[in-house]
Design an enzyme around this catalytic site. Structure first.
Site, PDB file in Angstrom:
ATOM      1  N   LYS A  22       0.849  -1.199   0.000  1.00 51.60           N
ATOM      2  CA  LYS A  22       0.000   0.000   0.000  1.00 51.60           C
ATOM      3  C   LYS A  22       0.886   1.251   0.000  1.00 51.60           C
ATOM      4  O   LYS A  22       0.665   2.179  -0.783  1.00 51.60           O
ATOM      5  CB  LYS A  22      -0.880   0.024   1.237  1.00 51.60           C
ATOM      6  N   ASN A  23       1.910   1.252   0.857  1.00 50.67           N
ATOM      7  CA  ASN A  23       2.708   2.468   1.037  1.00 50.67           C
ATOM      8  C   ASN A  23       3.722   2.715  -0.066  1.00 50.67           C
ATOM      9  O   ASN A  23       4.421   3.722  -0.043  1.00 50.67           O
ATOM     10  CB  ASN A  23       3.354   2.474   2.420  1.00 50.67           C
ATOM     11  N   CYS A 126      -4.972  12.709  12.768  1.00 54.03           N
ATOM     12  CA  CYS A 126      -5.730  11.457  12.668  1.00 54.03           C
ATOM     13  C   CYS A 126      -5.572  10.762  14.018  1.00 54.03           C
ATOM     14  O   CYS A 126      -5.005  11.302  14.957  1.00 54.03           O
ATOM     15  CB  CYS A 126      -5.192  10.590  11.541  1.00 54.03           C
ATOM     16  N   ARG A 131       0.240  14.920  13.070  1.00 56.58           N
ATOM     17  CA  ARG A 131       0.801  14.710  11.729  1.00 56.58           C
ATOM     18  C   ARG A 131       0.832  16.009  10.905  1.00 56.58           C
ATOM     19  O   ARG A 131       0.126  16.181   9.925  1.00 56.58           O
ATOM     20  CB  ARG A 131       0.035  13.606  11.015  1.00 56.58           C
ATOM     21  N   ASP A 317       4.688   0.643  11.960  1.00 54.12           N
ATOM     22  CA  ASP A 317       3.472   0.023  11.406  1.00 54.12           C
ATOM     23  C   ASP A 317       3.313  -1.438  11.811  1.00 54.12           C
ATOM     24  O   ASP A 317       2.304  -2.053  11.493  1.00 54.12           O
ATOM     25  CB  ASP A 317       3.454   0.133   9.881  1.00 54.12           C
ATOM     26  N   ARG A 409      -8.481  -0.797   4.674  1.00 59.19           N
ATOM     27  CA  ARG A 409      -7.621   0.229   4.096  1.00 59.19           C
ATOM     28  C   ARG A 409      -6.267  -0.343   3.734  1.00 59.19           C
ATOM     29  O   ARG A 409      -5.617   0.127   2.804  1.00 59.19           O
ATOM     30  CB  ARG A 409      -7.410   1.374   5.103  1.00 59.19           C
TER      31      ARG A 409
END
Ligand code: EPZ
Length: 430
Positions: A22-23, A126, A131, A317, A409
């Site tokens: 994803k990243n 978030c 952030r 993560d 997600r």
């Protein structure tokens, strides 16, 4: 909202195919704004965030077409998608879209470099922290941009002659601002040097793709990246690298339940540190031609002391997933979170399953318990939610994970991948 029900106690055995990262996919898709030609990305994961970014890019004028392919019976490779931004039709990234996915803020770099103007909503905080975007603004100013903040939007203008090279030194490692500085500098006049750059594999993957598009970038993956600006970038074809966070997540899941699973497509060099920690905890990790094999049969879990750090350190993560695992270790573990200021929301949810965790600022102390018991729990952010899944896999009885949209997600077909390895797991559509 969908829920996931897990009944703990099953070992995991079999094969899990690792999806595209994803990243890596998100910045690669954003890079398509830098050229009027077609950027073809293979192995794109089927994730909610990727779908959301496709929508955002469409707003700016990016057409995309899909020609995903099937291999074997039910193993879908990621999608192959062609992105074409023949022209930028809208330079504004609106609040309602950027607020839902922080990475969409990154369009500011390519929009500014390609057209000289960008108006992008501040992403807002978030669940895991405020952030801010100050490092992005400083970097773009170093490339000659005039930037002001007005009514919640960052308004960026390039000089009439376009952006110029500059010397950027990040005060703290930042993945997103490294991506954006690299993309903007690719089309600036002259040389840009980025110091204290993020070394994440996803940064290297973006640089490799930009170079295929005609950019001149060296040093990606090291703390110093040098970009020689070029006049134009062109179409290219690039495959998204495998997801190291997904790989680590399923590796921790097998270590938790016991069993033997091949993480097909996982690459050792992307998860060196998590593998080192897994071996310390007591899992067996074997590198094979097909991927990374993780097993644990019989012996218990040893406690560990881990600090999250930028790559190549232990990734933030994977912090929630590690915490879930050591809830069942024979002893006391500590985990220090150094990247985000509020990334312990999973603690109170793990406690509902019987975990024994105390927090002191950025340090979590986890005292292993002999058993966990199923309970309803709430997902709060993408990685916290999968930490709860890992704990639920060994909790006695049923665990109902709510708000699984967080999971969708970042984890493609999670219940299918775990279910095929023996987990007693099902998605309950709301
Ligand atoms: C990327 O976020 C990842 N997201 C995050 O993964 C990951 O946790 C993070 O990097 C760290 O590795 C994507 O790649 C889409 P940062 P990013 O800029 O780029 C502070 C997931 O679960 N900072 O490296 O937004 C910031 O507050 C997500 O997939 C500033 O202060 O993270 C944080 O404390 C979660 N000012 C630290 O730097 C700035 O201008 C690192 O943030 C920018 C960042």
């Amino acid at each position: 909202m969908d829920q996931i029900r897990i009944t703990g106690g099953q070992k995991l055995n079999g094969t899990i195919s690792i999806s595209g990262a994803k990243n890596a996919a998100l910045p690669l898709m954003i890079a398509s704004l830098l050229t009027r030609e077609t950027l073809t990305l293979a192995n794109l994961p089927r994730l909610a965030d990727v779908a959301m970014l496709k929508r955002i890019l469409t707003n700016h004028g990016v057409d995309h077409s899909v020609d995903g392919k099937r291999i074997g019976q039910d193993v879908l490779t990621g999608e192959t998608v062609h992105f074409t931004a023949r022209e930028i039709v809208d330079n504004t990234a609106p609040y309602d879209l950027v607020a839902r996915m922080r990475a969409s803020f990154w369009v500011i770099g390519p929009l500014l470099a390609r057209t000289g103007f960008a108006k992008v909503s501040l992403p807002g905080g978030c669940a895991i922290g405020t952030r801010p975007v100050d490092f992005f603004i400083d970097a773009l100013r170093k490339l000659g941009a005039e930037i002001e903040i007005e009514a919640g939007y960052v308004i960026a203008k390039a000089p009439s002659g376009g952006l110029h090279g500059g010397r950027i030194r990040f005060p703290k490692v930042t993945v997103g601002a490294t991506h954006v500085a690299m993309m903007a500098a690719s089309l600036a006049h002259g040389e840009t040097i980025i110091e204290n750059a993020a070394r994440e594999p996803e940064v290297e993957d973006l640089a490799a793709c930009l170079n295929k598009m005609g950019a001149k970038i060296t040093g990606a993956g090291t703390p110093t990246i040098i970009i020689e600006g070029v006049r134009e970038l062109y179409g290219a074809r690039h495959a998204v690298l495998p997801d190291r966070i997904e790989s680590g997540t399923y590796a921790f899941a097998v270590a938790m339940t016991g069993g033997d699973v091949l993480l097909e497509g996982a690459r050792e060099n992307l998860i060196d540190k998590p593998i080192e920690i897994l071996r310390k905890i007591g899992a067996e990790v074997t590198i094979t031609n097909e991927g990374v094999r993780v097993s644990r049969n019989g012996h218990g879990l040893a406690p560990v002391h881990v600090v999250t750090e930028p790559f190549p350190g232990f990734p933030t993560d994977l912090q929630a997933q590690l915490m879930a695992l050591v809830c069942r270790a024979d002893g006391v573990s500590t985990i220090r979170e150094t990247i985000f200021e509020n990334r312990f929301m999973h603690v109170q949810e793990l406690a509902r399953l019987g975990a024994d965790i105390t927090l002191d600022g950025q340090v979590a102390t986890v005292t292993g318990v002999p058993r966990l018991k199923g309970a309803p729990v709430m997902a709060t952010d993408l990685r916290a939610s999968v930490g709860l899944v890992i704990a639920a896999l060994v909790a006695e009885g049923d665990t109902m994970v709510n708000r699984v949209y967080h999971l969708d997600r970042g984890f493609e077909r999670l219940e299918e991948k775990l279910g095929r390895c023996g987990a007693d797991i099902e998605r309950i559509a709301a």
